[in-house]
Structures are given as C-alpha cells and as structure tokens.
Design an enzyme around this catalytic site. Structure first.
Site, mmCIF file in Angstrom:
data_model
loop_
_atom_site.group_PDB
_atom_site.id
_atom_site.type_symbol
_atom_site.label_atom_id
_atom_site.label_comp_id
_atom_site.label_asym_id
_atom_site.label_seq_id
_atom_site.Cartn_x
_atom_site.Cartn_y
_atom_site.Cartn_z
ATOM 1 N N HIS A 1 -8.443 -0.457 8.617
ATOM 2 C CA HIS A 1 -7.389 0.088 7.752
ATOM 3 C C HIS A 1 -7.665 1.580 7.580
ATOM 4 O O HIS A 1 -8.515 1.980 6.797
ATOM 5 C CB HIS A 1 -7.451 -0.661 6.410
ATOM 6 C CG HIS A 1 -6.419 -0.267 5.415
ATOM 7 N ND1 HIS A 1 -5.424 -1.134 5.001
ATOM 8 C CD2 HIS A 1 -6.216 0.870 4.720
ATOM 9 C CE1 HIS A 1 -4.662 -0.541 4.099
ATOM 10 N NE2 HIS A 1 -5.125 0.681 3.908
ATOM 11 N N CYS B 1 -3.280 6.204 -2.303
ATOM 12 C CA CYS B 1 -3.788 5.310 -3.335
ATOM 13 C C CYS B 1 -3.756 6.054 -4.649
ATOM 14 O O CYS B 1 -4.289 7.162 -4.744
ATOM 15 C CB CYS B 1 -5.207 4.855 -3.005
ATOM 16 S SG CYS B 1 -5.901 3.828 -4.321
ATOM 17 N N HIS C 1 -6.521 5.632 6.980
ATOM 18 C CA HIS C 1 -5.539 6.586 6.444
ATOM 19 C C HIS C 1 -5.610 7.845 7.291
ATOM 20 O O HIS C 1 -6.673 8.196 7.815
ATOM 21 C CB HIS C 1 -5.840 6.882 4.971
ATOM 22 C CG HIS C 1 -5.366 5.786 4.055
ATOM 23 N ND1 HIS C 1 -4.701 6.021 2.877
ATOM 24 C CD2 HIS C 1 -5.435 4.441 4.164
ATOM 25 C CE1 HIS C 1 -4.400 4.875 2.288
ATOM 26 N NE2 HIS C 1 -4.838 3.886 3.052
ATOM 27 N N ASP D 1 0.834 -1.206 0.000
ATOM 28 C CA ASP D 1 0.000 0.000 0.000
ATOM 29 C C ASP D 1 0.868 1.257 0.000
ATOM 30 O O ASP D 1 0.507 2.278 -0.592
ATOM 31 C CB ASP D 1 -0.907 -0.023 1.239
ATOM 32 C CG ASP D 1 -2.149 0.834 1.097
ATOM 33 O OD1 ASP D 1 -2.298 1.491 0.052
ATOM 34 O OD2 ASP D 1 -2.963 0.846 2.030
HETATM 35 N N1 COA Z 1 -1.319 -9.297 -13.618
HETATM 36 C C1 COA Z 1 -0.722 -8.930 -14.772
HETATM 37 N N2 COA Z 1 -1.372 -8.523 -15.871
HETATM 38 C C2 COA Z 1 -2.714 -8.464 -15.801
HETATM 39 C C3 COA Z 1 -3.402 -8.828 -14.638
HETATM 40 C C4 COA Z 1 -2.657 -9.247 -13.515
HETATM 41 N N3 COA Z 1 -3.238 -9.583 -12.365
HETATM 42 N N4 COA Z 1 -4.711 -8.688 -14.863
HETATM 43 C C5 COA Z 1 -4.858 -8.242 -16.124
HETATM 44 N N5 COA Z 1 -3.642 -8.110 -16.680
HETATM 45 C C6 COA Z 1 -3.349 -7.650 -18.043
HETATM 46 C C7 COA Z 1 -4.144 -8.421 -19.070
HETATM 47 O O1 COA Z 1 -3.474 -9.591 -19.438
HETATM 48 C C8 COA Z 1 -4.229 -7.419 -20.207
HETATM 49 O O2 COA Z 1 -2.973 -7.367 -20.857
HETATM 50 P P1 COA Z 1 -2.889 -7.158 -22.444
HETATM 51 O O3 COA Z 1 -3.587 -5.856 -22.715
HETATM 52 O O4 COA Z 1 -1.423 -7.126 -22.692
HETATM 53 O O5 COA Z 1 -3.602 -8.326 -23.017
HETATM 54 C C9 COA Z 1 -4.385 -6.098 -19.474
HETATM 55 O O6 COA Z 1 -3.805 -6.304 -18.171
HETATM 56 C C10 COA Z 1 -5.816 -5.646 -19.327
HETATM 57 O O7 COA Z 1 -6.574 -6.687 -18.761
HETATM 58 P P2 COA Z 1 -8.106 -6.559 -18.394
HETATM 59 O O8 COA Z 1 -8.557 -7.871 -17.877
HETATM 60 O O9 COA Z 1 -8.845 -5.944 -19.549
HETATM 61 O O10 COA Z 1 -8.065 -5.607 -17.178
HETATM 62 P P3 COA Z 1 -8.373 -4.045 -17.032
HETATM 63 O O11 COA Z 1 -7.577 -3.221 -17.948
HETATM 64 O O12 COA Z 1 -9.842 -3.859 -16.979
HETATM 65 O O13 COA Z 1 -7.773 -3.855 -15.548
HETATM 66 C C11 COA Z 1 -7.264 -4.816 -13.407
HETATM 67 C C12 COA Z 1 -8.320 -4.558 -14.460
HETATM 68 C C13 COA Z 1 -7.988 -5.254 -12.147
HETATM 69 C C14 COA Z 1 -6.326 -5.891 -13.881
HETATM 70 C C15 COA Z 1 -6.467 -3.511 -13.160
HETATM 71 O O14 COA Z 1 -7.343 -2.431 -13.032
HETATM 72 C C16 COA Z 1 -5.601 -3.599 -11.946
HETATM 73 O O15 COA Z 1 -4.642 -4.351 -11.891
HETATM 74 N N6 COA Z 1 -5.874 -2.788 -10.905
HETATM 75 C C17 COA Z 1 -5.133 -2.805 -9.689
HETATM 76 C C18 COA Z 1 -5.177 -1.478 -9.012
HETATM 77 C C19 COA Z 1 -4.478 -1.548 -7.676
HETATM 78 O O16 COA Z 1 -3.524 -2.242 -7.463
HETATM 79 N N7 COA Z 1 -4.970 -0.808 -6.717
HETATM 80 C C20 COA Z 1 -4.399 -0.882 -5.432
HETATM 81 C C21 COA Z 1 -5.369 -0.639 -4.362
HETATM 82 S S1 COA Z 1 -5.546 1.144 -3.990
HETATM 83 ZN ZN ZN Z 2 -4.256 1.990 2.634
#
Ligand code: COA
Ligand code: ZN
Length: 309
Positions: free
Chosen positions: A217, A250, A219, A26
């Site tokens: 949790h 975040c 902030h 985080d």
């Molecule tokens: N690890 C690595 N790559 C990933 C993945 C993962 N867990 N999940 C999806 N991807 C890749 C896909 O393979 C795709 O790649 P490509 O374009 O090369 O084919 C791309 O990411 C998009 O995938 P998609 O399923 O369409 O996801 P999205 O673009 O709608 O994104 C999440 C959704 C959930 C994957 C993304 O928003 C995310 O990782 N968010 C995390 C945010 C975060 O960490 N927040 C922290 C808390 S504050």
């Molecule tokens: Zn936090």
C-alpha cells in the site's frame, strides 16, 4: 497511448495482480467536502463495474474521528454488490465490527501501525492495545466466516518519529497473523518509501510470510510509488492497493498526499502484460464522477495526461 502487450509479462513479474481499490475509504476519508451518501454509493457501483475483486467501501470508525464516514452503514447497505467483488469495511474495534456486521459486511479490515506515535494519533491506542482490541474482532469475524485484512501503517516511516525499523514491521505482522487475519497490507502511509526501503522491509517479511498473503500500500507523496510497486512485484508480491484518481492521504498524517492512483498503476501493469481483470476506462469514469463531487482535479498522472478523452 500505451500498447496493451500481447506478450507475457516482463521476466520475473507475476502474470496476474489483484488491485485492491481503496478510494471510497482511504480516498474519501481525507476529503474536506462532505460527499452525499448517494454519491458514495454511485462511486462504489462504478468501481464495481470496472471489475475489481476487492473494494474497500467504507469504515466503521468513530464519526468524531472521521466525520466523512458517519454514513458507513447506509453506504454498505446501498451498494449493488457485484458477484466476484469483495467489499471490505475498515473497523477499529468491537463497536465498529458490530456496526459493520449489522450493515451486512462480509469482509473487514483492522488497522494498526509499525510505530507508536502514529498508532496513538490514528486510533488513540498503543500498538499492543490495538492488537488486544482486534483479538475479539478477528475471532468473531472468523467465527462467522468474515474475511479479514490487517493493515500495518507507517511501515516505511512515521511522520513524527522518522525511521521505522523493519523488525518492528515484522513484529506487528507476526502478531496480526497470529490473530488470524487472512491478508496483511503493508503501508507507506506518508509516502517516504523508495525501492531501498521496500527491499529491506519486504525482504524481511517474505522470509516469514507467504507472498500470497501480503499486499503493498504505497502513497505517491514523493513520486516513488510505482518504482516501489515494480520492485515489490519482482520480489513476488501480487496484491497492490491503490485509490482511483489518486484520492486520499490520511487525516492523521500531516501532508500525506494521495495514494498511488489506480489509473497510473493499471497503465503500468497492463503495459507490462500483467492481467488485473480491471477495465481502466471504467476506473476513469468512476474517478471523473467523484471528482465532479469533490470540486478538485484528481492527482492521477494518467488522468491528467488523458485530458477529456
Ligand atoms: N463506531 C462508532 N463510534 C465509536 C466507535 C466506532 N467504531 N468506536 C468508538 N466510538 C465512540 C464511542 O462510543 C465513544 O462515544 P461517546 O463519547 O459518545 O460515548 C467515542 O467514540 C469515544 O470512544 P473511545 O473508545 O474512547 O475511543 P477514542 O476516542 O479513544 O477513539 C477510535 C478510538 C479507534 C474509536 C478512534 O480513534 C477512531 O475511530 N479512529 C479511526 C481513525 C481512522 O479511521 N483512520 C483511518 C486510517 S488513516
Ligand atoms: Zn493509503
């Protein structure tokens, strides 16, 4: 200097609190400077030495969404696991789960929100879609004995929508527990909560969820995190998330400054006579190490007050 009390804790407070250290995930995910993989590993190892029972080590999310976490597999594989410490990896979907398992993860966290706007910004899913995405993840995890945590972001307010109804938090909590998560972490992602909101949200949750499965949790964006912790403990909570040095925020919540700083939390808990099993000086050492790599001073008030000592 605070006195470490030899008396028992103040009335109504738990004898022991499990502090969940979330700085490596985080905290670091919100840092602009790219941290070298070896430095992330060294940071986690320093935190392990401090004695935490739970450390959130990294996240297997899309590297396009959070570039800082692109080296999650190397970090998880590189740390020296301390017996007695659980290393949690955050995963948003099955792809993340598979990457985490391949890297040796034995504990994972899935994450959704109590408000639709934040869920959309953070994981590009509706709350319902996110729960659908987590179902196979939690099932697969349970099938191989992997411990699971479920995060509920924006439980006390959403950066785009404002107020969030406690009933919405309870609804998501119930669905995550139905999926089978071992523990829930209820998050004030943007640091708007005050004890009034804590009483409302936890008061409702605790009527349905055992306290032993609920973490908080907070902030410290508006300086209310420790007040919220104190009330949470009085209400029966004994698991508290915090970030060493107060790192974090975040990337998907504008102006969400740091998590509650672990040092500030430990200073309070230890002075209240509550055991944590964590060595404050060693947390300070970890925070100083990573601050040297980040190029800015940590937000922790305890660290600032301590100066170079
Ligand atoms: N690890 C690595 N790559 C990933 C993945 C993962 N867990 N999940 C999806 N991807 C890749 C896909 O393979 C795709 O790649 P490509 O374009 O090369 O084919 C791309 O990411 C998009 O995938 P998609 O399923 O369409 O996801 P999205 O673009 O709608 O994104 C999440 C959704 C959930 C994957 C993304 O928003 C995310 O990782 N968010 C995390 C945010 C975060 O960490 N927040 C922290 C808390 S504050
Ligand atoms: Zn936090």
């Amino acid at each position: 200097m605070g006195s470490i009390s030899s008396r028992g804790p103040l009335g109504g407070l738990p004898r022991r609190v499990r502090v969940v250290e979330v700085g490596p995930r985080d905290g670091l995910q919100n840092e602009a400077a790219r941290i070298a993989t070896a430095d992330k590993i060294a940071y986690v190892d320093l935190l392990s030495a401090a004695g935490f029972a739970t450390i959130e080590a990294t996240s297997f999310v899309s590297p396009r969404a959070v570039p800082q976490m692109a080296d999650a597999a190397e970090v998880l594989a590189g740390i020296a696991p301390r017996p007695g410490t659980r290393y949690v990896a955050l995963v948003p979907n099955m792809k993340g789960f598979e990457r985490a398992v391949a890297a040796g993860a034995r504990a994972i966290a899935v994450f959704t929100a109590a408000s639709e706007s934040f869920a959309r910004r953070n994981i590009n899913m509706t709350i319902a879609e996110s729960l659908d995405a987590f179902r196979p993840v939690v099932e697969a995890a349970r099938g191989v004995g992997i411990w699971t945590r479920g995060y509920i972001s924006t439980a006390f307010g959403d950066p785009f929508e404002g107020a969030v109804a406690p009933s919405a938090v309870l609804d998501v909590a119930g669905r995550l527990l139905d999926l089978g998560v071992d523990e829930l972490s209820v998050g004030d992602t943007i640091g708007v909560a005050t004890p009034r909101g804590v009483e409302e949200v936890l008061g409702l949750l605790l009527r349905h969820v055992p306290a032993a499965r609920l973490a908080v949790h907070y902030h410290d964006t508006r300086g209310t995190a420790l007040a919220n912790v104190l009330l949470s403990l009085q209400m029966g909570i004994s698991i508290v998330d915090a970030s060493s040095g107060g790192l974090g925020g975040c990337p998907f919540a504008p102006n969400a400054t740091g998590n509650l700083a672990t040092e500030d939390l430990l200073y309070l808990l230890h002075d209240l006579g509550i055991e944590t099993g964590v060595d404050l000086d060693q947390v300070v050492a970890a925070s100083r190490f990573i601050a040297g790599k980040l190029g800015h001073a940590p937000a922790s008030r305890y660290l600032q007050a301590r100066g170079a000592a």
